[in-house]
Scaffold this motif. Structure first.
Motif, short mmCIF file in Angstrom:
data_model
loop_
_atom_site.label_atom_id
_atom_site.label_comp_id
_atom_site.label_asym_id
_atom_site.label_seq_id
_atom_site.Cartn_x
_atom_site.Cartn_y
_atom_site.Cartn_z
N GLY A 246 0.81 -1.21 0.00
CA GLY A 246 0.00 0.00 0.00
C GLY A 246 0.84 1.25 0.00
O GLY A 246 0.46 2.26 0.60
N GLN A 247 1.96 1.21 -0.71
CA GLN A 247 2.90 2.33 -0.71
C GLN A 247 3.25 2.75 -2.14
O GLN A 247 4.41 2.91 -2.49
CB GLN A 247 4.17 1.96 0.07
N LEU A 248 2.24 2.93 -2.95
CA LEU A 248 2.45 3.33 -4.33
C LEU A 248 2.57 4.85 -4.48
O LEU A 248 2.01 5.61 -3.69
CB LEU A 248 1.29 2.84 -5.19
N THR A 249 3.29 5.26 -5.49
CA THR A 249 3.28 6.66 -5.92
C THR A 249 2.26 6.77 -7.04
O THR A 249 2.34 6.03 -8.03
CB THR A 249 4.67 7.08 -6.42
N ILE A 250 1.31 7.67 -6.88
CA ILE A 250 0.21 7.79 -7.84
C ILE A 250 0.22 9.19 -8.44
O ILE A 250 0.18 10.19 -7.73
CB ILE A 250 -1.15 7.50 -7.20
N MET A 251 0.29 9.25 -9.77
CA MET A 251 0.36 10.49 -10.53
C MET A 251 -0.95 10.69 -11.26
O MET A 251 -1.30 9.88 -12.12
CB MET A 251 1.52 10.42 -11.53
N CYS A 252 -1.69 11.74 -10.94
CA CYS A 252 -3.06 11.86 -11.42
C CYS A 252 -3.26 13.00 -12.42
O CYS A 252 -2.63 14.05 -12.32
CB CYS A 252 -4.00 12.08 -10.25
N GLY A 253 -4.17 12.77 -13.35
CA GLY A 253 -4.61 13.80 -14.27
C GLY A 253 -6.13 13.88 -14.23
O GLY A 253 -6.81 12.85 -14.31
N GLY A 254 -6.67 15.08 -14.09
CA GLY A 254 -8.11 15.24 -14.02
C GLY A 254 -8.46 16.57 -13.39
O GLY A 254 -7.60 17.43 -13.21
N SER A 255 -9.73 16.74 -13.03
CA SER A 255 -10.16 17.99 -12.43
C SER A 255 -9.90 18.00 -10.93
O SER A 255 -9.81 16.94 -10.30
CB SER A 255 -11.66 18.21 -12.68
N ASP A 256 -9.82 19.19 -10.36
CA ASP A 256 -9.64 19.32 -8.91
C ASP A 256 -10.79 18.66 -8.15
O ASP A 256 -10.58 18.00 -7.13
CB ASP A 256 -9.55 20.80 -8.52
N ALA A 257 -12.00 18.86 -8.66
CA ALA A 257 -13.18 18.33 -7.97
C ALA A 257 -13.17 16.81 -7.94
O ALA A 257 -13.43 16.19 -6.90
CB ALA A 257 -14.45 18.85 -8.64
N ASP A 258 -12.89 16.18 -9.09
CA ASP A 258 -12.86 14.71 -9.15
C ASP A 258 -11.73 14.15 -8.30
O ASP A 258 -11.89 13.13 -7.62
CB ASP A 258 -12.71 14.24 -10.60
N PHE A 259 -10.58 14.81 -8.34
CA PHE A 259 -9.45 14.36 -7.54
C PHE A 259 -9.76 14.42 -6.05
O PHE A 259 -9.43 13.51 -5.30
CB PHE A 259 -8.21 15.19 -7.86
N SER A 260 -10.40 15.49 -5.62
CA SER A 260 -10.75 15.63 -4.21
C SER A 260 -11.68 14.52 -3.74
O SER A 260 -11.55 14.02 -2.62
CB SER A 260 -11.43 16.99 -3.97
N LYS A 261 -12.60 14.10 -4.60
CA LYS A 261 -13.50 13.01 -4.25
C LYS A 261 -12.76 11.67 -4.18
O LYS A 261 -13.02 10.85 -3.30
CB LYS A 261 -14.63 12.92 -5.29
N ALA A 262 -11.84 11.45 -5.12
CA ALA A 262 -11.15 10.17 -5.19
C ALA A 262 -10.00 10.04 -4.21
O ALA A 262 -9.58 8.93 -3.86
CB ALA A 262 -10.63 9.95 -6.62
N LYS A 263 -9.50 11.16 -3.73
CA LYS A 263 -8.29 11.16 -2.89
C LYS A 263 -8.38 10.24 -1.68
O LYS A 263 -7.45 9.45 -1.43
CB LYS A 263 -7.95 12.58 -2.46
N PRO A 264 -9.47 10.25 -0.90
CA PRO A 264 -9.54 9.35 0.26
C PRO A 264 -9.47 7.87 -0.11
O PRO A 264 -8.96 7.05 0.67
CB PRO A 264 -10.88 9.69 0.90
N ILE A 265 -9.96 7.53 -1.30
CA ILE A 265 -9.90 6.14 -1.76
C ILE A 265 -8.47 5.80 -2.17
O ILE A 265 -7.92 4.76 -1.76
CB ILE A 265 -10.85 5.91 -2.95
N LEU A 266 -7.86 6.66 -2.94
CA LEU A 266 -6.51 6.42 -3.43
C LEU A 266 -5.49 6.36 -2.30
O LEU A 266 -4.51 5.62 -2.38
CB LEU A 266 -6.12 7.50 -4.44
N GLU A 267 -5.74 7.13 -1.25
CA GLU A 267 -4.81 7.15 -0.13
C GLU A 267 -4.71 5.80 0.58
O GLU A 267 -3.75 5.56 1.32
CB GLU A 267 -5.21 8.23 0.87
#
Length: 291
Positions: free
Chosen positions: A133-154
């Motif tokens: 559970g120690q991946l580096t994740i590089m994201c592309g997308g909107s701020d709003a979508d990223f904010s929603k997904a962030k707790p899952i990705l973390e």
């Protein structure tokens, strides 16, 4: 209500990543091209194995994918049986596949037309990083979508950043692979020279790893390189796929990548030696075979 997350693709990366989501108490549904892997995952983790993509994504808040390449993404995302047609409006679609920036932009546009968010989120850290559970994740997308997904990705990230609009995550992953290609070739040449100079190679590594030559590759791969052990890690076939994406994108943006192009050819030599599934650090074997 419990968040429902679908995970499409249970390979060496997706399998443990989906496992972290289940361990966190999310309602996880999984689908894989081979149903045996889906059943195996469901026996190990708390989650629902699904027979079709449509079943897996029905009612999902988030849909995560980790498949092979652009063509696989087209297959699982598009068409009447794909993710976009069957996931709910307002669902956030997150793709962890290492693919082209163009396919990320295409899927983001298609998802948007259906009222869904899309994030291209390639990862670095390999199977070990996925399992821990120690991946580096590089994201592309909107701020709003990223904010929603962030707790899952973390739940399986060590480092997590939004790099820009759709496609930016994939372009950042290309930077990562370009840097690794040159670094592994340099480390291979250094260790090969130490061997030919009849030095105690492990002692050499112990010394230089405390200085400016230190790197993740040196720390984690020099020992197995010295021993000639490559049955682990990130496969040469996968690296060649990634470098092909890098070189194609470089042509689009008019970037010069002479070392990357050369190392890509060297990996072709390793494939010809029978090393298609060897770790990328097997570049040193090519040098050993030359003399």
């Amino acid at each position: 209500m419990t968040t429902t997350v679908s995970f499409i693709g249970l390979g060496v990366m997706g399998y443990p990543m989906a496992g972290h989501l289940a361990k966190a108490g999310l309602n996880v549904r999984v689908w894989n091209r081979t149903s045996e892997k889906t059943k195996q995952w469901a026996q190990e983790y708390s989650g629902t194995p699904c027979q079709t993509i449509a079943e897996a994504v029905d009612g999902a808040d988030f849909v995560m994918t980790c498949v092979g390449a652009d063509k696989d993404l087209v297959e699982v995302f598009e068409g009447d049986n794909g993710i976009i047609a069957n996931a709910p409006k307002n669902a956030i679609l997150v793709d962890h596949t290492t693919a082209s920036a163009g396919i990320a932009e295409q899927l983001a546009a298609s998802a948007s037309q259906n009222g869904q968010g899309f994030i291209d989120a390639p990862v670095s850290g390999g199977q070990q990083g996925a399992e821990k559970g120690q991946l580096t994740i590089m994201c592309g997308g909107s701020d709003a979508d990223f904010s929603k997904a962030k707790p899952i990705l973390e739940l399986y990230a060590r480092a997590l950043n939004l790099m820009g609009p759709a496609g930016s995550g994939q372009k950042t992953k290309m930077v990562n692979q370009i840097a690794i290609a040159g670094l592994v070739q340099g480390l291979s040449e250094a260790l090969h020279f130490a061997e030919k100079a009849e030095l105690d190679v492990q002692k050499v590594v112990d010394v230089i790893s405390k200085g400016a030559a230190q790197s993740w590759q040196m720390e984690n791969r020099s020992g197995t390189m010295i021993a000639g052990e490559f049955d682990h890690g990130f496969a040469v076939d996968w690296m060649r796929k990634d470098l092909g994406i890098c070189l194609a994108e470089a042509n689009k943006v008019n970037a010069s990548l002479p070392v990357t192009a050369l190392v890509d050819q060297f990996y072709g030599d390793v494939q010809a030696m029978g090393g298609r599934r060897w770790d990328t650090s097997s570049l040193i074997q090519r040098l050993r075979k030359l003399r």
